[in-house]
Design a protein around this motif. Sequence first.
Motif, short mmCIF file in Angstrom:
data_model
loop_
_atom_site.label_atom_id
_atom_site.label_comp_id
_atom_site.label_asym_id
_atom_site.label_seq_id
_atom_site.Cartn_x
_atom_site.Cartn_y
_atom_site.Cartn_z
N GLN A 1 -6.78 -10.51 -18.48
CA GLN A 1 -7.79 -11.56 -18.59
C GLN A 1 -7.96 -12.37 -17.32
OE1 GLN A 1 -9.74 -12.25 -21.42
NE2 GLN A 1 -8.92 -10.35 -22.25
N ARG B 1 -9.87 -19.98 -27.33
CA ARG B 1 -8.78 -19.18 -26.77
C ARG B 1 -9.18 -18.46 -25.48
NH1 ARG B 1 -8.06 -19.40 -32.30
NH2 ARG B 1 -5.90 -19.47 -33.02
N ASP B 2 -10.36 -18.74 -24.97
CA ASP B 2 -10.87 -18.06 -23.79
C ASP B 2 -10.32 -18.71 -22.52
OD1 ASP B 2 -12.29 -16.72 -21.86
OD2 ASP B 2 -14.26 -17.00 -22.81
N VAL C 1 -2.78 -8.40 -32.68
CA VAL C 1 -4.15 -8.92 -32.73
C VAL C 1 -4.31 -9.99 -31.65
CG1 VAL C 1 -5.90 -10.08 -34.12
CG2 VAL C 1 -4.30 -8.47 -35.21
N TRP C 2 -5.12 -9.69 -30.65
CA TRP C 2 -5.29 -10.58 -29.50
C TRP C 2 -6.67 -11.21 -29.53
CZ3 TRP C 2 -1.17 -11.48 -26.32
CH2 TRP C 2 -0.08 -10.62 -26.49
N ASN C 3 -6.73 -12.49 -29.23
CA ASN C 3 -7.99 -13.23 -29.26
C ASN C 3 -8.12 -14.05 -27.98
OD1 ASN C 3 -10.23 -14.80 -29.78
ND2 ASN C 3 -9.63 -15.33 -31.87
N SER D 1 -11.29 -15.45 -27.14
CA SER D 1 -12.65 -15.96 -27.26
C SER D 1 -12.63 -17.40 -27.72
CB SER D 1 -13.45 -15.09 -28.25
OG SER D 1 -12.88 -15.18 -29.56
N SER E 1 -5.76 -25.24 -25.11
CA SER E 1 -5.62 -25.02 -26.56
C SER E 1 -5.62 -26.31 -27.35
CB SER E 1 -4.31 -24.27 -26.83
OG SER E 1 -3.22 -24.96 -26.23
N HIS F 1 -1.46 -8.22 -21.49
CA HIS F 1 -2.73 -8.70 -22.06
C HIS F 1 -3.24 -9.94 -21.30
CE1 HIS F 1 -1.91 -6.06 -25.53
NE2 HIS F 1 -3.20 -6.18 -25.78
N GLN G 1 -2.76 -16.80 -28.32
CA GLN G 1 -3.55 -15.64 -27.89
C GLN G 1 -3.31 -14.42 -28.79
OE1 GLN G 1 -4.86 -18.10 -24.74
NE2 GLN G 1 -5.72 -16.35 -25.77
N GLU G 2 -2.07 -14.24 -29.24
CA GLU G 2 -1.77 -13.15 -30.18
C GLU G 2 -1.65 -13.80 -31.56
OE1 GLU G 2 1.13 -9.22 -30.77
OE2 GLU G 2 1.81 -10.88 -29.49
N THR G 3 -2.72 -13.74 -32.32
CA THR G 3 -2.81 -14.50 -33.57
C THR G 3 -2.14 -13.81 -34.75
OG1 THR G 3 -4.99 -13.53 -33.96
CG2 THR G 3 -4.91 -15.65 -32.82
#
Length: 612
Positions: free
Chosen positions: A152, A86-87, A79-81, A83, A42, A148, A73-75
């Motif tokens: 991944q 954040r991938d 709401v989870w991101n 990509s 990050s 979550h 990751q939970e912005t």
Amino acid sequence: MSINVFLFSKSFAQQHTFEVKNGSFVYDGKPIQIHSGEMHYSRVPHEYWRQRLKMIKAMGMNTVTTYVFWNFQETAPGVWNFSGDRDIAKFIKTAQDVGLFVILRPGPYVCAEWEFGGYPWWLQKVPGMHVRTLNQPFLDSCKTYIQHLAAQIKNLQITHGGPIIMVQAENEFGSYVAQRKDIPLEQHKKYALAIKNELVHNGFDVPFFTADATYLFKGGSVEGALPCGNGEDNVDTLKKRVNEFHNGEGPYMVSEFYPGWLDHWGEKFVKVGAKGVVNQTEKYLKNGVSFSYYMIFGGTNFGFTSGANDGDSPIQPDLTSYDYDAPISEAGWATPKFDSLRSLMKKYVTYQIPDVPDAVLVIAINEIKLNKTVDLFNGIVKNIQPVVSDTPKTFEDLNQGFGYVLYRKKFDNAINGTLDLKGLRDYALVYVNGKKVGELNRQVKKFTINIDIPANATLDILVENMGRINYGPNIEKNLKGIISPVMINGKIITGNWNMYKLPFDQVPDLSKQKSSYVAGNPVIYQGAFKLKKVGDTFLDMSNWGKGIVFINGHNLGRYWKVGPQQTLYLPGCWLKKGKNTIQIFEQQNDVKNETISSVTKPVLDKLNLPKE
């Protein structure tokens, strides 16, 4: 003891094993020693992950360690991101491609000089929630996060053909146990075990470990996890303490070995000499002690991700730069410390250490003209609908995580005396009828100023969140904004407070704003510049006061003239050939700037404290 670091090529089809067994780390049935460096995905653009990982390998490491940041990751709530930057799965796969094992530190609490220690700010809004303890609303939120995350990356464990060899249960929990003696030890232990069990329940099936100073193992150790020592330089002490809490045997690992140290605004930049780090590393190598450098590469706290420590001052905000005086610099360069450690590793390991990869091209931008300015009070605020309340609301009550809030109140009658803002979190500039009258700063315990407000005048207090506490017992006390009554001469000021939300969660749109400028007022500067080639560079902020910078929509983070950081790292991957845009939100605005430039080397160690 060593391993071949080229095992993780895509063509290598054999299933591998990793165990904590018979007092050793065992890979494919053979004892090994872990040589790791910590890097956080990050804190660097994903375009540079591979280069940084190759640098870690070129220093002689066989493993990379990373925290996972829940709030990255939970912005937003729900709401989870995963990509782009954040991938995390891509980061782990890249490490595997490069030929590195991965050690995962998923928290949910991470510390790391990161905003709120990795927790999402809105957890504080959940009724009845208490973080980092045996509290059902909190455990329920942790469960959702772990679910979550597992979706991944659980298939990237070595048990499924991936590079993840170990997972940490919670993080540095022993220090929290020592700080929170108001909570029974039994309850602390049940909480930590609950976190580990949740990880297991969601498919994490590699060996677990904990990380604490060795004298804190009693509070921080977790059943079924290998205790590892943070910062332990005495090998005998490490072995004695691990044996005590791990069935009388190893393996032995220093989970955080500090080749540098963290830094705060307004404090001297900390430097750690290479000689001592090299000598200590050699001691570990000779004695079969595994280790992980924290940090081997620090990177950058872009945007509003930097946290704050709770130390001698009420708060110690962390720098935007997380260079950490690490062996690999903020921009991914090899330092003399890197060279010394690379030379040492070549003497001790049998696996091949690759060549040092090329650094990213560095450029200087001589002059960027700032051709538009928009005053905050006379421009930006006029287009924002305020929240009106009888008393000031916190950021959290306003459903805002980061940035700034302008608190405004009109006074029918004159009032003068001492303005007292003990509930300031964290930094404020104060104005009467648009004229700056003072600065308040939680960091230096400055909560009061003398003030003179005429009849029919307006009081403005622009408050900045400087980062939520990431370490210590006050992590639960992390509200931002104005969290207690505003007082003048001991009188609580109530009635018709107008609050203008300024989260700066995206680049300011000034297209419909007319240019305006008032000296001393907060202002947004805007400009454009063209480049024939792109590369990394460092914006020179030494002539500026305090604020944030956007380049092509990317928030580079906070600058502040007090230092020690006087430049902002600008990754070349965020620049474009041709036209680029810049916006600077300058809070203090004591000097008008018509241009800005960049330099080819960072300035991270120049203090410029105000004279008393």
